[in-house]
Design an enzyme around this catalytic site. Structure first.
Site, PDB file in Angstrom:
ATOM      1  N   SER A 174      50.479  61.124  36.932  1.00  0.00           N
ATOM      2  CA  SER A 174      49.532  60.288  36.186  1.00  0.00           C
ATOM      3  C   SER A 174      50.303  59.537  35.103  1.00  0.00           C
ATOM      4  O   SER A 174      51.242  58.826  35.410  1.00  0.00           O
ATOM      5  CB  SER A 174      48.397  61.140  35.609  1.00  0.00           C
ATOM      6  OG  SER A 174      47.402  60.314  35.033  1.00  0.00           O
ATOM      7  N   THR A 175      49.946  59.732  33.836  1.00  0.00           N
ATOM      8  CA  THR A 175      50.566  58.979  32.746  1.00  0.00           C
ATOM      9  C   THR A 175      52.087  59.139  32.766  1.00  0.00           C
ATOM     10  O   THR A 175      52.599  60.246  32.736  1.00  0.00           O
ATOM     11  CB  THR A 175      50.025  59.446  31.386  1.00  0.00           C
ATOM     12  OG1 THR A 175      48.600  59.419  31.418  1.00  0.00           O
ATOM     13  CG2 THR A 175      50.533  58.557  30.270  1.00  0.00           C
ATOM     14  N   HIS A 200      47.498  58.111  39.556  1.00  0.00           N
ATOM     15  CA  HIS A 200      46.289  57.551  38.952  1.00  0.00           C
ATOM     16  C   HIS A 200      46.560  56.104  38.524  1.00  0.00           C
ATOM     17  O   HIS A 200      47.481  55.846  37.746  1.00  0.00           O
ATOM     18  CB  HIS A 200      45.868  58.372  37.730  1.00  0.00           C
ATOM     19  CG  HIS A 200      45.571  59.802  38.049  1.00  0.00           C
ATOM     20  ND1 HIS A 200      45.684  60.824  37.124  1.00  0.00           N
ATOM     21  CD2 HIS A 200      45.152  60.404  39.199  1.00  0.00           C
ATOM     22  CE1 HIS A 200      45.348  61.967  37.680  1.00  0.00           C
ATOM     23  NE2 HIS A 200      45.026  61.744  38.939  1.00  0.00           N
ATOM     24  N   MET A 293      48.469  63.530  31.936  1.00  0.00           N
ATOM     25  CA  MET A 293      47.544  64.197  31.027  1.00  0.00           C
ATOM     26  C   MET A 293      46.534  65.019  31.820  1.00  0.00           C
ATOM     27  O   MET A 293      46.138  64.650  32.921  1.00  0.00           O
ATOM     28  CB  MET A 293      46.801  63.153  30.182  1.00  0.00           C
ATOM     29  CG  MET A 293      45.934  63.725  29.084  1.00  0.00           C
ATOM     30  SD  MET A 293      46.941  64.436  27.760  1.00  0.00           S
ATOM     31  CE  MET A 293      45.668  64.865  26.569  1.00  0.00           C
ATOM     32  N   ASP A 296      44.827  67.746  36.547  1.00  0.00           N
ATOM     33  CA  ASP A 296      44.632  67.366  37.943  1.00  0.00           C
ATOM     34  C   ASP A 296      45.862  67.752  38.759  1.00  0.00           C
ATOM     35  O   ASP A 296      46.993  67.417  38.410  1.00  0.00           O
ATOM     36  CB  ASP A 296      44.385  65.849  38.049  1.00  0.00           C
ATOM     37  CG  ASP A 296      44.045  65.415  39.470  1.00  0.00           C
ATOM     38  OD1 ASP A 296      43.510  66.246  40.224  1.00  0.00           O
ATOM     39  OD2 ASP A 296      44.316  64.251  39.813  1.00  0.00           O
TER      40      ASP A 296
END
Length: 355
Positions: A174-175, A200, A293, A296
């Site tokens: 993600s991030t 994401h 973050m 997930d």
């Protein structure tokens, strides 16, 4: 008599907005100021204005347009971040230059509102990314990859092996993950076992991201479509706003990309993909969880490990945000931790023990 305990209010995140459009600035300032965790401390109309005002406002996070008159956001990041590492969230239309900005140190990005996204959804997404970015550790700016040709450093081919023909790799991030995933994949060979990747990302960007990886990596990379068969030398990127799951059809494996509820707060979800692998894959598996973050992917990776998968987690020191890999490590889902730059070596060493 018991003395009541009161917790101190959370310190607000100080945000500076950089955008040459007065309409966009006003929208962002008003929207972020309404969030109880955020304080907009000032704005700048271009990057030169930003350089002059950052010492004055001392923001925790900057939101910045990519395309602005004069010096672009990319050039600003290249020059400023190496000596002033501050989390920057890009606010951009559907533009390939977003990935160049991420390559030189921006933490994350959000798509400007358009026909596919309401203003409220845009502001909610931006506020969530600002909160995440406030805890992020920007990585040192890298050089933007060249316009053509493979990235240097791809490993030599693994060669023919029935064991590697019957192996599937899942990767979630993600991030900070767009560049972290690239750092792993550009070091892998052209005949890597099939990979399914969940990153994401807003709608529209996953196709461009897949094209970027396809240009810079030795294997073929493309945005996944339902029915795509998993095979060696192919990496599939889960399309934005769809859940991507692995499906078994006899001895073959394909992906299914369909609308559906969010899983672990995301669509596509790393957990949805990892759980599908744990449920249906009967051959060997590898699961990799990287910077991001939240949590997930953590529980899905644990299920994969319980089914015999080899699992790798990015370490804290190299993660922009040590959320997803941290939770996965804490619950016992990760067999080995490695830095972003070393995950490919760990993976290849494991594959060679099977070949």
């Amino acid at each position: 008599m018991a003395i009541p305990v009161t917790s101190a209010p959370l310190k607000k995140i100080r945000v500076m907005v950089v955008d040459d459009s007065m309409v966009a600035r006003s929208l962002i300032i008003k929207g972020l100021s309404a969030h109880p965790r955020i304080e907009v401390v000032g704005y700048a109309i271009n990057t030169l204005d930003a350089k002059n005002k950052i010492p004055q406002y001392n923001p925790d996070v900057i939101t910045m347009d990519v395309e602005m008159p004069g010096q672009s956001g990319i050039d600003f990041l290249k020059q400023y971040l190496p000596t002033h590492p501050i989390p920057v969230i890009l606010v951009s239309s559907l533009n390939l230059k977003v990935f160049d900005a991420l390559a030189v140190g921006a933490v994350d990005f959000v798509r400007k509102p358009d026909d596919q996204q309401s203003t409220d959804a845009f502001l909610l997404s931006l506020a969530q990314k600002v909160i995440t970015a406030s805890t992020a550790r920007p990585r040192p700016a890298a050089s933007i990859p060249p316009a053509g040709g493979l990235a240097a450093g791809a490993a030599p081919n693994l060669g023919p092996s029935p064991n590697l023909d019957r192996l599937i790799i899942g990767l979630g991030a993600s991030t900070g993950g767009t560049e972290a995933t690239l750092a792993v994949m550009k070091r892998l060979p052209a005949d890597i076992p099939p990979m399914v990747i969940v990153q994401h990302m807003p709608p529209g960007f996953t196709k461009m991201y897949a094209e970027r990886l396809n240009r810079l990596c030795a294997m073929e990379v493309r945005e996944a479509q339902s029915g795509d068969e998993l095979r060696r030398g192919l990496a599939l990127i889960a399309p934005a706003d769809l859940q991507c799951r692995v499906v078994r059809i006899g001895a073959r494996y394909t992906v299914n990309c369909t609308p559906g509820e969010k899983v672990s707060g995301h669509r596509p979800s790393v957990d949805a993909m990892f759980h599908s692998m744990a449920d249906v894959v009967t051959c060997k598996m590898v699961g990799i969880i990287m910077t991001g973050m939240g949590q997930d992917g953590a529980h899905g990776l644990l299920e994969m490990r319980k089914k015999g998968a080899y699992t790798i987690g990015q370490d804290k020191e190299s993660s922009v945000v040590y959320g997803m890999p941290g939770v996965a490590h804490n619950i016992g889902a990760v067999m080995i931790q490695a830095s972003c730059d070393n995950i490919s070596n760990v993976l290849l060493r494991h594959l060679k023990t099977l070949g």
